[in-house]
Design an enzyme around this catalytic site. Structure first.
Site, short mmCIF file in Angstrom:
data_model
loop_
_atom_site.label_atom_id
_atom_site.label_comp_id
_atom_site.label_asym_id
_atom_site.label_seq_id
_atom_site.Cartn_x
_atom_site.Cartn_y
_atom_site.Cartn_z
CD GLU A 39 -2.42 1.42 2.71
OE1 GLU A 39 -2.78 2.55 3.08
OE2 GLU A 39 -2.62 0.39 3.38
CE LYS A 128 -7.57 1.99 6.67
NZ LYS A 128 -6.56 2.94 6.14
#
Length: 216
Positions: A39, A128
């Site tokens: 990420e 998340k």
């Protein structure tokens, strides 16, 4: 492409502050240790160029995506640059819609059961939960009671010492930042070897937990 891709990779390395010179050595060290999801956060200078470079170099070997995506326009730009997933710190319905329109994995950030369900109902592949360290692994077990069908991924305060506790709690993956790889460090051969070693140990631990084995 959906949540199974994230679950298979198990660990997402969250990279803040990488440069065009450091992103490939860091990603290579992680890949050598078995961590194959990366990420790149959008507040990083030249983030789109970093995503494009990593995606071009590694192809399907590393799942490259964008983090800290706050709106649909940023999501689209990141997808065009090569992102295969879009992570957000909050629930933004238009960002989820844009991400799914292009067939990319959507992982918005949420905290409460209401936020988690709302994000999932609007098309998110996984949620998340951030900041996870504020609640700990038990929170994920508790959420799974009424919402067992929603894939959860903790980030924020996850490190090499506690990551397996979250895997035991039933999450699909964990997100680790500077405890796994720190762009502020000088990327010496010794440090990159340390990154690889830590990544390998973490991945072996996760596999053991998933296999139902005791891992110390």
């Amino acid at each position: 492409m959906g949540v199974e891709e994230i679950k298979k990779r198990a660990v997402v390395a969250v990279v803040r502050g990488a440069t065009l010179e450091t992103i490939i050595p860091m990603a290579e060290a992680l890949k050598e240790g078995g961590v194959t999801a990366l990420e790149i956060t959008m507040e990083t200078p030249k983030a789109l160029s970093l995503i494009e470079k990593a995606a071009d170099v590694f192809g399907d070997d590393i799942l490259v995506g964008a983090g800290t995506v706050l709106d649909a326009e940023t999501a689209r730009a990141a997808i065009i640059a090569g992102s295969k997933f879009i992570f957000s710190p909050t629930v933004n319905e238009k960002t989820i819609q844009m991400t799914k329109r292009y067939g990319v994995i959507s992982v918005p950030g949420a905290f409460t059961p209401t936020e988690i369900l709302n994000a999932y109902e609007h098309g998110a592949d996984a949620i998340k939960v951030f900041p996870a360290s504020n609640v700990g692994p038990s929170y994920f077990k508790n959420i799974a009671g009424p919402l067992p069908h929603i894939p959860l991924m903790p980030t924020g305060g996850i490190n090499l010492e506690n990551a397996l506790d979250y895997i035991r709690a039933g999450v699909v993956a964990v997100g680790l930042g500077s405890s796994l790889v720190d762009p502020r460090r000088v990327l010496t051969d010794a440090y990159l070897a340390e990154v690889t070693q830590n990544a390998k140990k973490l991945m072996e631990g996760i596999q053991s937990v998933r296999n139902g084995l005791v891992y110390n």
